[in-house]
Write an enzyme that holds these catalytic residues in place. Structure first.
Site, PDB file in Angstrom:
ATOM      1  CB  SER A 127      -0.250   0.114  -0.281  1.00 20.62           C
ATOM      2  OG  SER A 127      -0.857   0.954  -1.246  1.00 20.62           O
ATOM      3  CG  ASP A 148       0.351  -4.262   1.884  1.00 19.21           C
ATOM      4  OD1 ASP A 148       1.006  -5.126   2.486  1.00 19.21           O
ATOM      5  OD2 ASP A 148       0.257  -4.215   0.635  1.00 19.21           O
ATOM      6  CG  HIS A 149       4.640  -3.600   1.918  1.00 19.77           C
ATOM      7  ND1 HIS A 149       5.750  -4.362   2.174  1.00 19.77           N
ATOM      8  CD2 HIS A 149       3.838  -4.375   1.138  1.00 19.77           C
ATOM      9  CE1 HIS A 149       5.636  -5.536   1.582  1.00 19.77           C
ATOM     10  NE2 HIS A 149       4.478  -5.569   0.959  1.00 19.77           N
ATOM     11  CG  ASP A 181       8.509  -3.420   4.551  1.00 18.15           C
ATOM     12  OD1 ASP A 181       9.615  -3.867   4.937  1.00 18.15           O
ATOM     13  OD2 ASP A 181       8.152  -3.439   3.365  1.00 18.15           O
ATOM     14  CD  GLU A 222       9.059  -7.386   3.684  1.00 18.44           C
ATOM     15  OE1 GLU A 222       7.920  -6.905   3.576  1.00 18.44           O
ATOM     16  OE2 GLU A 222       9.921  -7.375   2.774  1.00 18.44           O
ATOM     17  CG  HIS A 227       5.361  -6.943  -3.877  1.00 24.63           C
ATOM     18  ND1 HIS A 227       6.438  -6.607  -3.102  1.00 24.63           N
ATOM     19  CD2 HIS A 227       4.392  -7.323  -3.022  1.00 24.63           C
ATOM     20  CE1 HIS A 227       6.126  -6.774  -1.828  1.00 24.63           C
ATOM     21  NE2 HIS A 227       4.896  -7.217  -1.742  1.00 24.63           N
ATOM     22  CB  SER A 262      -0.919 -11.819  -7.832  1.00 28.80           C
ATOM     23  OG  SER A 262      -1.779 -11.113  -6.985  1.00 28.80           O
ATOM     24  CB  THR A 282      -0.593  -8.436  -9.132  1.00 32.11           C
ATOM     25  OG1 THR A 282       0.450  -7.596  -8.598  1.00 32.11           O
ATOM     26  CG2 THR A 282      -0.438  -8.503 -10.633  1.00 32.11           C
TER      27      THR A 282
HETATM   28  P1  13P Z   1       0.924  -9.086  -5.425  1.00 37.58           P
HETATM   29  O1  13P Z   1       0.557  -7.770  -6.007  1.00 37.58           O
HETATM   30  O2  13P Z   1       2.074  -9.716  -6.130  1.00 37.58           O
HETATM   31  O3  13P Z   1      -0.260  -9.976  -5.284  1.00 37.58           O
HETATM   32  O4  13P Z   1       1.462  -8.806  -3.936  1.00 37.58           O
HETATM   33  C1  13P Z   1       0.598  -8.275  -2.984  1.00 37.58           C
HETATM   34  C2  13P Z   1       1.308  -7.971  -1.714  1.00 37.58           C
HETATM   35  O5  13P Z   1       2.242  -8.620  -1.313  1.00 37.58           O
HETATM   36  C3  13P Z   1       0.803  -6.837  -0.925  1.00 37.58           C
HETATM   37  O6  13P Z   1       1.587  -6.622   0.210  1.00 37.58           O
HETATM   38  O1  G3H Z   2       2.860  -4.759  -1.916  1.00 31.98           O
HETATM   39  C1  G3H Z   2       2.528  -3.950  -2.763  1.00 31.98           C
HETATM   40  C2  G3H Z   2       1.101  -3.768  -3.100  1.00 31.98           C
HETATM   41  O2  G3H Z   2       0.843  -4.359  -4.346  1.00 31.98           O
HETATM   42  C3  G3H Z   2       0.713  -2.326  -3.040  1.00 31.98           C
HETATM   43  O3  G3H Z   2       1.120  -1.641  -4.172  1.00 31.98           O
HETATM   44  O4  G3H Z   2       2.057   0.485  -3.273  1.00 31.98           O
HETATM   45  O5  G3H Z   2       1.194   0.334  -5.636  1.00 31.98           O
HETATM   46  O6  G3H Z   2      -0.384   0.304  -3.700  1.00 31.98           O
HETATM   47  P1  G3H Z   2       1.008  -0.012  -4.200  1.00 31.98           P
HETATM   48 ZN    ZN Z   3       3.647  -7.104  -0.080  1.00 30.65          ZN
END
Ligand code: 13P
Ligand code: G3H
Ligand code: ZN
Length: 284
Positions: free
Chosen positions: A50, A82-83, A104, A134, A180, A211, A233
């Protein structure tokens, strides 16, 4: 083996009816745990970072660790942003060697999300870097919103079709009731919406906030078109949970390896379980 584009992994997963696990990596022990779990299960795997992880560990450190893992591993490994909400950050990740990025734009108005996603595709496509987009808003479980408000945030199937037609995106994250973080109750997924979206877009679907979603629900979602399942998570719980256990048992321990070693072991275990649930074990 070098880093593999996510599209390649998802193409095969879609053909063969399983999903690839995408696990968030924040430090060396987690990178190693993801690699070791994937090797033990002989599974392809996605390591994702992330923007927060990059800020914490540093882009070069993270990329270096995951590239090293991919080079020394027998299983296919992808490195994915990620995102990514910041275009410049997306570009920095591509330059650094990520094999995949998520742009995203879900908080933007539809046409702006389309325009920005296309801009990312324009730079990523020619060099073989995969892009995930997304549509719809995947909130956090801490967000105080009622069910009806939540549903208003879900991905609209017709918008999804329009979005995919306009952008040519190859994988799409959608909002169907996951969130999340840690769930307060049991999440209820809108499977009809997932099936409808899949039938209209025909590309691999990505499930975020996975999660805490019961295994059977994840497996049903995979049958309906989910090919990438994001887990963060559960890793945090396993990693930090093990650290707490050691520190309670040995309050005088000052060797970080004695605390982080068991945390890494616990992380390997949870990732192995997830890989088996997703059906990607033995698919490397
Ligand atoms: P969780 O932390 O709920 O597993 O989500 C992870 C996620 O979507 C990362 O982009
Ligand atoms: O989608 C979210 C992930 O759990 C990443 O979380 O931005 O705290 O690293 P973070
Ligand atoms: Zn996510």
């Amino acid at each position: 083996m070098g880093l593999v584009p996510v599209d390649e992994l998802l193409f095969r997963a879609e053909q063969e009816g399983y999903a690839v696990g995408a696990f968030n990596a924040n430090n060396m022990e987690i990178v190693q745990a993801i690699m070791m779990a994937a090797e033990k299960e002989n599974a392809p795997v996605i390591m994702q970072a992330s923007q927060g992880a990059i800020k914490y560990a540093g882009l070069d450190f993270l990329t270096g660790m995951v590239k090293l893992a991919a080079r020394s591993s027998k299983v296919p490994i992808a490195l994915h942003l990620d995102h990514g909400t910041d275009f410049d950050q997306v570009v920095r990740c591509i330059r650094s060697g990520f094999s995949s990025v998520m742009y995203d734009g879900s908080k933007l108005p539809l046409e702006q999300n389309i325009a920005m996603t296309k801009k990312v595709l324009e730079i990523a496509n020619p060099i073989g870097v995969s892009v995930e987009a997304e549509l719809g808003k995947i909130g956090g479980t801490e967000d105080e919103v009622h069910v009806s408000e939540k549903e208003a945030m879900y991905t609209d199937p017709d918008e999804a079709r329009y979005f995919v037609e306009q952008t040519g995106i190859k994988s799409l994250a959608i909002a169907i009731g996951t969130a999340h973080g840690q769930y307060k109750g049991e999440p209820r997924l809108d499977f009809d919406r997932l099936a409808k979206i899949k039938s209209l877009v025909g590309i691999p679907i990505v499930l975020h906030g996975s999660s805490g979603v019961p295994d059977e629900a994840v497996q049903k979602a995979i049958k309906l078109g989910v090919c990438k399942v994001n887990i963060d998570t559960n890793i945090r719980e396993a990693f930090v949970g093990a650290m707490h256990r050691v520190m309670e048992e040995k309050p005088d321990e000052i060797d970080p390896r004695q605390i982080l070693g068991p945390a890494r072991e616990a992380t390997i275990e949870i990732i192995r379980q997830k890989i088996r649930v997703f059906g990607s074990a033995g698919r490397a």
